[in-house]
Design an enzyme around this catalytic site. Structure first.
Site, PDB file in Angstrom:
ATOM      1  N   GLN A 107       0.846  -1.199   0.000  1.00 24.97           N
ATOM      2  CA  GLN A 107       0.000   0.000   0.000  1.00 24.97           C
ATOM      3  C   GLN A 107       0.883   1.252   0.000  1.00 24.97           C
ATOM      4  O   GLN A 107       1.659   1.481   0.924  1.00 24.97           O
ATOM      5  CB  GLN A 107      -0.942   0.033   1.212  1.00 24.97           C
ATOM      6  CG  GLN A 107      -1.993   1.140   1.034  1.00 24.97           C
ATOM      7  CD  GLN A 107      -2.936   1.310   2.208  1.00 24.97           C
ATOM      8  OE1 GLN A 107      -2.491   1.431   3.343  1.00 24.97           O
ATOM      9  NE2 GLN A 107      -4.234   1.353   1.944  1.00 24.97           N
ATOM     10  N   TYR A 195      -5.775  11.042   3.644  1.00 24.62           N
ATOM     11  CA  TYR A 195      -4.389  11.304   3.269  1.00 24.62           C
ATOM     12  C   TYR A 195      -4.325  12.024   1.905  1.00 24.62           C
ATOM     13  O   TYR A 195      -5.350  12.469   1.389  1.00 24.62           O
ATOM     14  CB  TYR A 195      -3.583  10.001   3.323  1.00 24.62           C
ATOM     15  CG  TYR A 195      -3.605   9.439   4.734  1.00 24.62           C
ATOM     16  CD1 TYR A 195      -3.008  10.146   5.779  1.00 24.62           C
ATOM     17  CD2 TYR A 195      -4.271   8.258   5.040  1.00 24.62           C
ATOM     18  CE1 TYR A 195      -3.064   9.671   7.098  1.00 24.62           C
ATOM     19  CE2 TYR A 195      -4.329   7.785   6.346  1.00 24.62           C
ATOM     20  CZ  TYR A 195      -3.723   8.497   7.370  1.00 24.62           C
ATOM     21  OH  TYR A 195      -3.792   8.042   8.658  1.00 24.62           O
ATOM     22  N   ARG A 242      -7.604   2.362  -3.085  1.00 25.46           N
ATOM     23  CA  ARG A 242      -8.506   2.349  -1.933  1.00 25.46           C
ATOM     24  C   ARG A 242      -9.123   3.738  -1.740  1.00 25.46           C
ATOM     25  O   ARG A 242      -8.405   4.735  -1.695  1.00 25.46           O
ATOM     26  CB  ARG A 242      -7.724   1.965  -0.675  1.00 25.46           C
ATOM     27  CG  ARG A 242      -8.633   1.593   0.493  1.00 25.46           C
ATOM     28  CD  ARG A 242      -7.850   1.012   1.664  1.00 25.46           C
ATOM     29  NE  ARG A 242      -8.624  -0.075   2.240  1.00 25.46           N
ATOM     30  CZ  ARG A 242      -8.787  -0.284   3.549  1.00 25.46           C
ATOM     31  NH1 ARG A 242      -8.209   0.517   4.428  1.00 25.46           N
ATOM     32  NH2 ARG A 242      -9.498  -1.286   3.996  1.00 25.46           N
ATOM     33  N   ARG A 332      -9.028  -6.451  11.622  1.00 31.16           N
ATOM     34  CA  ARG A 332      -8.736  -6.936  12.971  1.00 31.16           C
ATOM     35  C   ARG A 332      -8.854  -8.450  13.098  1.00 31.16           C
ATOM     36  O   ARG A 332      -8.030  -9.067  13.789  1.00 31.16           O
ATOM     37  CB  ARG A 332      -9.613  -6.180  13.964  1.00 31.16           C
ATOM     38  CG  ARG A 332      -9.129  -4.739  14.136  1.00 31.16           C
ATOM     39  CD  ARG A 332     -10.190  -3.828  14.678  1.00 31.16           C
ATOM     40  NE  ARG A 332     -11.223  -3.556  13.689  1.00 31.16           N
ATOM     41  CZ  ARG A 332     -12.203  -2.678  13.866  1.00 31.16           C
ATOM     42  NH1 ARG A 332     -12.271  -2.006  14.992  1.00 31.16           N
ATOM     43  NH2 ARG A 332     -13.092  -2.473  12.918  1.00 31.16           N
TER      44      ARG A 332
HETATM   45  C1  LIG Z   1      -4.342  -1.408  13.601  1.00 30.46           C
HETATM   46  C2  LIG Z   1      -4.970  -0.861  12.344  1.00 30.46           C
HETATM   47  C3  LIG Z   1      -4.199  -0.190  11.417  1.00 30.46           C
HETATM   48  C4  LIG Z   1      -4.761   0.273  10.209  1.00 30.46           C
HETATM   49  N1  LIG Z   1      -3.942   0.836   9.267  1.00 30.46           N
HETATM   50  C5  LIG Z   1      -4.421   1.099   8.030  1.00 30.46           C
HETATM   51  C6  LIG Z   1      -3.532   1.443   6.963  1.00 30.46           C
HETATM   52  O1  LIG Z   1      -2.305   1.484   7.118  1.00 30.46           O
HETATM   53  N2  LIG Z   1      -4.095   1.689   5.755  1.00 30.46           N
HETATM   54  C7  LIG Z   1      -5.444   1.646   5.535  1.00 30.46           C
HETATM   55  O2  LIG Z   1      -5.895   1.891   4.409  1.00 30.46           O
HETATM   56  N3  LIG Z   1      -6.300   1.276   6.520  1.00 30.46           N
HETATM   57  C8  LIG Z   1      -5.821   0.981   7.738  1.00 30.46           C
HETATM   58  N4  LIG Z   1      -6.668   0.511   8.716  1.00 30.46           N
HETATM   59  C9  LIG Z   1      -8.086   0.244   8.399  1.00 30.46           C
HETATM   60  C10 LIG Z   1      -8.244  -1.238   7.976  1.00 30.46           C
HETATM   61  O3  LIG Z   1      -7.631  -1.469   6.714  1.00 30.46           O
HETATM   62  C11 LIG Z   1      -9.729  -1.669   7.864  1.00 30.46           C
HETATM   63  O4  LIG Z   1     -10.362  -0.914   6.870  1.00 30.46           O
HETATM   64  C12 LIG Z   1     -10.436  -1.488   9.215  1.00 30.46           C
HETATM   65  O5  LIG Z   1      -9.703  -2.134  10.246  1.00 30.46           O
HETATM   66  C13 LIG Z   1     -11.852  -2.074   9.180  1.00 30.46           C
HETATM   67  O6  LIG Z   1     -11.816  -3.461   8.934  1.00 30.46           O
HETATM   68  P1  LIG Z   1     -12.080  -4.554  10.125  1.00 30.46           P
HETATM   69  O7  LIG Z   1     -13.380  -4.143  10.765  1.00 30.46           O
HETATM   70  O8  LIG Z   1     -12.146  -5.852   9.395  1.00 30.46           O
HETATM   71  O9  LIG Z   1     -10.936  -4.436  11.084  1.00 30.46           O
HETATM   72  C14 LIG Z   1      -6.137   0.092   9.941  1.00 30.46           C
HETATM   73  C15 LIG Z   1      -6.920  -0.562  10.902  1.00 30.46           C
HETATM   74  C16 LIG Z   1      -6.363  -1.058  12.080  1.00 30.46           C
HETATM   75  C17 LIG Z   1      -7.224  -1.827  13.048  1.00 30.46           C
END
Ligand SMILES: Cc1cc2nc3c(=O)[nH]c(=O)nc-3n(C[C@H](O)[C@H](O)[C@H](O)COP(=O)(O)O)c2cc1C
Length: 380
Positions: A107, A195, A242, A332
């Site tokens: 990414q 961003y 994205r 997660r």
């Molecule tokens: C610890 C953590 C770090 C994340 N870092 C990013 C990231 O670097 N880039 C991004 O596009 N989304 C990031 N997200 C969002 C996740 O890609 C995802 O969209 C979000 O966790 C919802 O999905 P879930 O409910 O399955 O966890 C992050 C989420 C978490 C929990």
């Protein structure tokens, strides 16, 4: 390997063609910042390689956001892809994932205004489409003077000159070239969550009066140019994008964003990108995405759509059945369950994620979540 015939969720375990790749299942590991690269230098290590390789059962892994340049960095301990050492560090990751049978996209990230002079060359102001501060947004930094970590408020960024924009586009291109040298199967442009690309797309953060602002057509120009430059290095079939039109975190509310995202989707389809990744929720804050938006998005983008945000196997299967998505992201749940595809296929219980170890630290809370049936910590 789990096959469609043996699982409770057959639609999630049918293969899918993504550009030149064939994914064995529809489960995508979400991009997740974990802030565990070597500092100084922001270089991925064997520890990071182990973490990703443990999760190679995903149809596709998208790595944590990775800065394309020093200017593009907004947080401490996030990896880069702008030095030879970072590229070589990432090679450890891609080799480990491929050896474990997986596929992995990097990414690509430029944070724009979500940064701080402490992270910037010469203590300069971060750059953005316009000089609009992200109110109430803080970034995590390590003071280079004494190594202390702390949170700092974002300051007012400097608006990019029109003549500088080709240089930023070229930073994306060079990062993509390095990603391919590092052995990635493709790259995902981080156009979500407030961003730089998102800042160009939204009328509230993009107040420009040149070719890059003013109308929705102009606001998507930066994204189009970045896609073109990156695809020139990787092939369009190895570029995903994205977007998060319904997410307003990072002071990003914009009444025009939903419409603008549909225009962007049509342009991305014309450009032939591998997929559009819809981030519906950054964590738990976002509203339900309306059904008519999902239909409009599918209409503008007939290619591969990935959905992300609080998905379960049930909801993911429903999205595939409705034709709203082709692949389903788990964040997660993948963080806490290295063997998530097997657990989903067999209906096994999931390890709960521990938010205290999401960002920063070492092996604990990173590579020691056990696979099902494992009792000893894998760090031992
Ligand atoms: C610890 C953590 C770090 C994340 N870092 C990013 C990231 O670097 N880039 C991004 O596009 N989304 C990031 N997200 C969002 C996740 O890609 C995802 O969209 C979000 O966790 C919802 O999905 P879930 O409910 O399955 O966890 C992050 C989420 C978490 C929990």
């Amino acid at each position: 390997m789990t096959s469609a015939a043996t699982t409770r969720w057959p639609a999630l375990f049918t293969p899918h063609r993504l550009g030149p790749l064939t994914l064995p299942n529809r489960l995508v590991m979400a991009p997740m910042t974990r802030s565990r690269t070597a500092w100084p230098g922001d270089v991925p290590t064997e520890l990071n390689a182990r973490y990703y390789a443990q999760r190679a059962g995903a149809g596709l892994i998208v790595t944590e956001a990775t800065q394309i340049s020093r200017e593009g960095q907004g947080y401490a301990r996030t990896p880069g892809i702008h030095t030879a050492a970072q590229r070589d560090g990432w090679r450890l990751v891609t080799e480990a994932v491929h050896a474990a049978g997986g596929r992995i996209f990097l990414q690509l990230w430029h944070v724009g205004r979500v940064s701080h002079p402490v992270l910037q060359e010469g203590g300069r102001a971060p750059v953005a489409p316009s000089a609009v501060r992200a109110r109430g947004v803080r970034v995590y930094v390590i003071d280079p003077a004494d190594g202390t970590p702390c949170f700092l408020d974002c300051e007012t960024p400097r608006a990019l000159e029109e003549g500088e924009i080709p240089r930023v586009v070229d930073d994306y291109r060079r990062a993509a070239a390095r990603a391919m040298e590092a052995g990635f199967d493709g790259v995902e442009l981080h156009g979500a969550n407030g961003y730089l690309i998102d800042q160009f797309l939204r009328s509230t953060t993009n107040r420009r009066t040149d070719r890059y602002g003013g109308s929705p057509e102009n606001r998507i120009r930066f994204l189009r140019e970045v896609v073109g430059a990156v695809a020139g290095e990787t092939g369009a079939g190895r570029v995903g994008v994205r977007l998060s039109p319904h997410v307003t975190l990072q002071d990003m509310a914009d009444p025009e964003m939903v419409e603008t995202s549909l225009l962007a989707a049509a342009a991305l389809h014309d450009a032939g990108v591998a997929y559009l990744h819809l981030a519906e929720a950054d964590w738990d804050d976002a509203p339900e995405v309306p059904e008519d938006y999902r239909r409009a998005l599918r209409d503008r983008f007939p290619g591969t759509i990935i959905v992300a945000g609080r998905y379960t196997p049930e909801r993911g299967t429903a999205m595939l059945a409705a034709g709203h998505a082709d692949l389903v992201t788990f964040g997660r749940p993948f963080l806490a369950n290295p063997d998530l595809p097997r657990r989903i296929a067999e209906g096994l219980p999931l390890n709960p994620p521990d938010p205290a170890t999401f960002f920063g630290g070492g092996a604990a809370g990173y590579i020691d979540y056990p696979a099902y049936g494992e009792t000893a910590p894998v760090t031992a």
